[in-house]
Design an enzyme around this catalytic site. Sequence first.
Site, mmCIF file in Angstrom:
data_model
loop_
_atom_site.group_PDB
_atom_site.id
_atom_site.type_symbol
_atom_site.label_atom_id
_atom_site.label_comp_id
_atom_site.label_asym_id
_atom_site.label_seq_id
_atom_site.Cartn_x
_atom_site.Cartn_y
_atom_site.Cartn_z
ATOM 1 N N CYS A 299 0.865 -1.176 0.000
ATOM 2 C CA CYS A 299 0.000 0.000 0.000
ATOM 3 C C CYS A 299 0.907 1.233 0.000
ATOM 4 O O CYS A 299 1.964 1.225 0.640
ATOM 5 C CB CYS A 299 -0.872 -0.026 1.246
ATOM 6 S SG CYS A 299 -1.654 1.542 1.609
ATOM 7 N N GLY A 300 0.480 2.280 -0.686
ATOM 8 C CA GLY A 300 1.302 3.486 -0.776
ATOM 9 C C GLY A 300 1.459 4.220 0.540
ATOM 10 O O GLY A 300 2.136 5.241 0.602
#
Length: 557
Positions: free
Chosen positions: A216-217
């Site tokens: 996930c960013g």
Amino acid sequence: MPINTDPTTEFSEIQSKLQKDIQEIEQWWSSPRWNSTKRNYTAKDIALRRGTFPPLEYPSTVMSKKLYGVLTKHHENKTVAQTFGAMDPVQVTQMAKYLDTIYISGWQCSSTASTSNEPGPDLADYPMDTVPNKVDHLFKAQQFHDRKQWEERASVSSVEELAAKGPATDYLTPIIADADAGHGGLTAVYKLTKMFIERGAAGIHMEDQTSTNKKCGHMAGRCVIPVQEHINRLITIRMCADVMNSELIIVARSDSEAATLISSTIDTRDHYFIVGATNPNLEESLAETLNNAIAKGASGDQLSSIEKQWNEKAGLKLFHEAFADEVNNTSTLSESDKKSIINKFNSKVGPLTETSHREASKLAIELIGHEIYFNWELPRVRDGLYRYRGGTQCAIMRARAFAPYADLVWMESNYPDYEQAVEFAEGVRAKFPNQWLAYNLSPSFNWQSAMSVDEQYTFIDRLGKLGYIWQFITLAGLHTTALAINNFAKDFAKDGMKAYAQNVQQREMDCGVDVLKHQKWSGAEYIDGILKLAQGGVSATAAMGEGVTEDQFKSKL
Ligand SMILES: C[C@](O)(C(=O)O)[C@H](CC(=O)O)C(=O)O
Ligand SMILES: [Mg+2]
């Protein structure tokens, strides 16, 4: 069955079809839609791969063209297509009343819609058809509600009757979906793109992380791939879309702002950001040190502290920092000489100059007369990845490199920082003045601590003025569901049917939520109509006939 034509006839038939297809593709590519798109293959390369099936226009292409129109308008008006991640048909039908695009989030799919049914965090380790499957799910719902509405409105016989129905909703809201890091190599990227087009996506986004370590960013430990490797992914997406006669919108995302690792040093454009050891007296690489410690029985916290010690000893720096330190430590130089040497170096070697390490080292020798010890092999982590220090300038460098192969570019950020958004927008637009930008209004940020309520109110518009024409709260579908269900379950446990009647049903009536009449919303009347048609005009088994409980809501909505 073999096709029985002699080779001479077949050859000329093939050649004439090929020429016709090539011409059609060239004509298509000459449209203004492609003014800022770079392709490094020819129309013939595409025509050769299309087969003999008559050309199709996928529904996804209709939606891509629509999305292109929506975004073009926002670009012209400096306004924003703002949306959020939808999880199910209820959400897309409610969103359609107010928003002009729909987002489908990999994160949300990972937790709630994996095709293996196994939930998990946002690591894109779910089967690769997971997000395309969600697109299919929601796009079918959009089309169904569009058909339902059309039948209802087209069946009226007067303006008054139509007006009484209130305004129509555009249910065919273009979907932009999460293609993560491509789920593998370029052939996986190709197949994934094909799936998205077949299932109805108007656009997809792909990020420059490795597909094997994808995170996930808003998680730590992110590893990017070399610039060219991601460009190749973007080329692959466009190539697949071209073969499929699709105008898919491509959003190129970069996770480099907070990336700490890169898979390879092969692309010189990345060299400025690669971290090296500057201590010439290191005896072992980090990996050797850790492996030796493991062999001697070290584990867990012990290993972390060994790694920390190694890092401290290594003198980890970017090359330009190592150069500046070397100059500043040279006692024979005056302060003004130091400044001028460093400035000379930095004017040729900067985050956006794309200078190779070889050129930078050569320049360093020219300026100070000797080589600087700098080794990016020694600090490689045990998985073999190199250390990288991204940042906003790094994301600008990458976004500029990706821009010709994408319709929008997006820098994944760690914080909703307006000034940083300005820096990114200006950096990209200095090279591509009309570049469309995307922004992730993530629920991973603490919006309360990030800005005042007034700033929250204007944040989207202010970013819109900078060119961020597509903005999305990635996980708002998930969070609003969580909140609504938490509150309702709590009230229901306490207040029984009063909680449902007052807090749900009455609220649906007050707010004009069409799902109040859920049979009608679900299309029962539309399907009854089909049943009656099949049975010659009457049906005793019509679901919405006399006796349906929804009659109790006749005057509502
Ligand atoms: C956009 C994203 O890729 C997603 O899958 O929704 C996530 C979500 C988020 O953390 O906001 C991401 O940014 O990586
Ligand atoms: Mg994602």
